[in-house]
Design a protein around this motif. Structure first.
Motif, PDB file in Angstrom:
ATOM      1  N   THR A  72       0.884  -1.415   0.078  1.00  0.00           N
ATOM      2  CA  THR A  72       0.096   0.083  -0.083  1.00  0.00           C
ATOM      3  C   THR A  72       0.918   1.386   0.114  1.00  0.00           C
ATOM      4  OG1 THR A  72      -1.814  -1.202   1.126  1.00  0.00           O
ATOM      5  CG2 THR A  72      -1.791   1.344   1.229  1.00  0.00           C
ATOM      6  N   GLU A  78       5.218 -20.572   2.396  1.00  0.00           N
ATOM      7  CA  GLU A  78       6.593 -20.831   2.519  1.00  0.00           C
ATOM      8  C   GLU A  78       7.357 -19.487   1.518  1.00  0.00           C
ATOM      9  OE1 GLU A  78       8.273 -22.715   4.492  1.00  0.00           O
ATOM     10  OE2 GLU A  78       6.342 -23.617   5.320  1.00  0.00           O
ATOM     11  N   GLN A 117     -10.349  -0.077   3.162  1.00  0.00           N
ATOM     12  CA  GLN A 117      -9.983   0.604   1.886  1.00  0.00           C
ATOM     13  C   GLN A 117     -10.893  -0.042   0.708  1.00  0.00           C
ATOM     14  OE1 GLN A 117      -5.945  -0.113   0.717  1.00  0.00           O
ATOM     15  NE2 GLN A 117      -5.621   1.513  -0.609  1.00  0.00           N
TER      16      GLN A 117
HETATM   17  P1  AP5 Z   1      -0.958  -4.432   1.912  1.00  0.00           P
HETATM   18  O1  AP5 Z   1      -0.164  -3.329   1.588  1.00  0.00           O
HETATM   19  O2  AP5 Z   1      -1.343  -5.410   0.753  1.00  0.00           O
HETATM   20  O3  AP5 Z   1       0.380  -5.185   2.907  1.00  0.00           O
HETATM   21  P2  AP5 Z   1       1.702  -6.074   2.728  1.00  0.00           P
HETATM   22  O4  AP5 Z   1       2.662  -5.515   3.595  1.00  0.00           O
HETATM   23  O5  AP5 Z   1       2.299  -5.563   1.131  1.00  0.00           O
HETATM   24  O6  AP5 Z   1       1.422  -7.527   2.895  1.00  0.00           O
HETATM   25  P3  AP5 Z   1       1.799  -8.689   1.822  1.00  0.00           P
HETATM   26  O7  AP5 Z   1       0.625  -9.700   2.368  1.00  0.00           O
HETATM   27  O8  AP5 Z   1       1.897  -8.440   0.481  1.00  0.00           O
HETATM   28  O9  AP5 Z   1       3.113  -9.159   2.340  1.00  0.00           O
HETATM   29  P4  AP5 Z   1       3.592 -10.458   2.057  1.00  0.00           P
HETATM   30  O10 AP5 Z   1       5.044 -10.101   2.619  1.00  0.00           O
HETATM   31  O11 AP5 Z   1       3.188 -11.648   2.860  1.00  0.00           O
HETATM   32  O12 AP5 Z   1       3.719 -10.786   0.642  1.00  0.00           O
HETATM   33  P5  AP5 Z   1       4.488 -10.928  -0.859  1.00  0.00           P
HETATM   34  O13 AP5 Z   1       3.484 -10.595  -1.815  1.00  0.00           O
HETATM   35  O14 AP5 Z   1       5.503  -9.900  -0.470  1.00  0.00           O
HETATM   36  O15 AP5 Z   1      -1.739  -4.496   3.059  1.00  0.00           O
HETATM   37  C1  AP5 Z   1      -2.664  -5.425   3.317  1.00  0.00           C
HETATM   38  C2  AP5 Z   1      -4.052  -5.089   3.686  1.00  0.00           C
HETATM   39  O16 AP5 Z   1      -4.189  -4.145   4.485  1.00  0.00           O
HETATM   40  C3  AP5 Z   1      -4.599  -4.318   2.290  1.00  0.00           C
HETATM   41  O17 AP5 Z   1      -6.181  -4.846   2.303  1.00  0.00           O
HETATM   42  C4  AP5 Z   1      -4.761  -3.057   2.591  1.00  0.00           C
HETATM   43  O18 AP5 Z   1      -5.738  -2.375   2.046  1.00  0.00           O
HETATM   44  C5  AP5 Z   1      -4.973  -2.908   4.188  1.00  0.00           C
HETATM   45  N1  AP5 Z   1      -4.235  -1.762   4.855  1.00  0.00           N
HETATM   46  C6  AP5 Z   1      -2.928  -1.424   4.219  1.00  0.00           C
HETATM   47  N2  AP5 Z   1      -2.675  -0.273   5.140  1.00  0.00           N
HETATM   48  C7  AP5 Z   1      -3.448  -0.212   6.193  1.00  0.00           C
HETATM   49  C8  AP5 Z   1      -3.693   0.843   7.197  1.00  0.00           C
HETATM   50  N3  AP5 Z   1      -2.954   1.724   7.476  1.00  0.00           N
HETATM   51  N4  AP5 Z   1      -4.984   0.542   7.809  1.00  0.00           N
HETATM   52  C9  AP5 Z   1      -6.149  -0.231   7.355  1.00  0.00           C
HETATM   53  N5  AP5 Z   1      -5.655  -1.168   6.503  1.00  0.00           N
HETATM   54  C10 AP5 Z   1      -4.782  -0.983   5.821  1.00  0.00           C
HETATM   55  O19 AP5 Z   1       4.949 -12.260  -1.065  1.00  0.00           O
HETATM   56  C11 AP5 Z   1       4.049 -13.229  -0.862  1.00  0.00           C
HETATM   57  C12 AP5 Z   1       4.650 -14.580  -1.103  1.00  0.00           C
HETATM   58  O20 AP5 Z   1       5.541 -14.777  -2.305  1.00  0.00           O
HETATM   59  C13 AP5 Z   1       5.526 -15.021   0.107  1.00  0.00           C
HETATM   60  O21 AP5 Z   1       4.831 -15.707   1.106  1.00  0.00           O
HETATM   61  C14 AP5 Z   1       6.606 -16.086  -0.723  1.00  0.00           C
HETATM   62  O22 AP5 Z   1       6.101 -17.412  -0.928  1.00  0.00           O
HETATM   63  C15 AP5 Z   1       6.777 -15.320  -1.935  1.00  0.00           C
HETATM   64  N6  AP5 Z   1       8.031 -14.388  -1.766  1.00  0.00           N
HETATM   65  C16 AP5 Z   1       7.856 -13.011  -1.915  1.00  0.00           C
HETATM   66  N7  AP5 Z   1       8.880 -12.492  -1.934  1.00  0.00           N
HETATM   67  C17 AP5 Z   1       9.866 -13.316  -1.558  1.00  0.00           C
HETATM   68  C18 AP5 Z   1      11.359 -13.383  -1.220  1.00  0.00           C
HETATM   69  N8  AP5 Z   1      11.807 -12.344  -1.033  1.00  0.00           N
HETATM   70  N9  AP5 Z   1      11.865 -14.450  -0.614  1.00  0.00           N
HETATM   71  C19 AP5 Z   1      11.273 -15.641  -0.738  1.00  0.00           C
HETATM   72  N10 AP5 Z   1      10.013 -15.734  -0.940  1.00  0.00           N
HETATM   73  C20 AP5 Z   1       9.247 -14.570  -1.490  1.00  0.00           C
END
Ligand code: AP5
Ligand code: MG
Length: 212
Positions: free
Chosen positions: A12, A54, A135
């Protein structure tokens, strides 16, 4: 770089930072989701990890990021969202010659995270993110800009969310100390901000850090 648990608001806030500074968002999660949607070999492999909450193996993630950072649009800067998330990934980033200007650590309580992730909806083509309550889109179930359908991420059900939070504590949270030490040595700057509160207030706090 944005560092913090799943659901803390990295994606976000990343959208806003990238617009403000005209830099690309390097979200490894978004790269994997695009690959999963196109059913590429990388996508099939990534899906087998991300559906279980994972992490994808370090070597694969690092070579992907290295290639992405070579692209022309990254030459004047970029924002890392969701990378690095293990110590070996952080060391690989250093070995690529990348030094981070700012590490911003966002934090929010566990139960808030669960509510956020189970209520999240997103637009697959752009990665734009919404929340059913916090949101909401202008029209229920539709992306504001294109009117296309919003979907729920396959790793946003409660069981997988709790597992992702576990994985975060074990594998990613140690990066906070890693970058704290780097900041003490003058190699980067680190800021600790609350991920709780209005999205606009958090944006303002981030802007203060980046302009300070
Ligand atoms: P959002 O902004 O979407 O949160 P986020 O921090 O981006 O959370 P993610 O779930 O995307 O993080 P993640 O690290 O698990 O996933 P990623 O895609 O990197 O906000 C969440 C919600 O809250 C939304 O609905 C938003 O509207 C709301 N919100 C935001 N701010 C708010 C506020 N202030 N108040 C109220 N509501 C609010 O990774 C996914 C998968 O990919 C991993 O599990 C892994 O399998 C793989 N992967 C990705 N990167 C790697 C890596 N570097 N190494 C290994 N595997 C990886
Ligand atoms: Mg995200």
């Amino acid at each position: 770089m944005l560092l913090g648990s799943p659901g803390v608001g990295k994606g976000t806030q990343a959208q806003f930072i990238c617009d403000a500074f005209h830099i690309p968002q390097i979200s490894t999660g978004n790269i994997f989701r695009a690959a999963i949607q196109s059913e590429s070999t990388l996508g099939l492999l990534a899906k087998s990890y991300s559906d279980r909450g994972e992490l994808v193996p370090d070597e694969l993630v690092c070579s992907l990021v290295k290639n992405r950072l070579d692209d022309a649009d990254c030459q004047s800067g970029f924002l890392l969202d969701g990378f690095p998330r293990t110590i070996p990934q952080a060391k690989a980033l250093e070995a690529m010659g990348v030094s981070l200007d700012h590490v911003i650590v966002l934090d929010a309580p566990l139960e808030e995270i669960v509510i956020r992730l189970t209520g999240r909806r997103f637009h697959p083509a752009s990665g734009r993110t919404y929340h059913l309550i916090h949101q909401p889109p202008k029209v229920v179930g539709k992306d504001d800009l294109t009117g296309e359908d919003l979907v729920q991420r396959s790793d946003d059900n409660e069981d997988v969310v709790r597992h992702r939070l576990d994985v975060y504590q074990r594998q990613t949270a140690p990066l906070i100390d890693f970058y704290r030490k780097q900041a003490e040595q003058g190699k980067t700057k680190i800021a600790f901000l609350s991920g709780l509160g209005k999205i606009e207030e958090i944006q303002a706090n981030i802007l203060n850090v980046l302009k300070g």
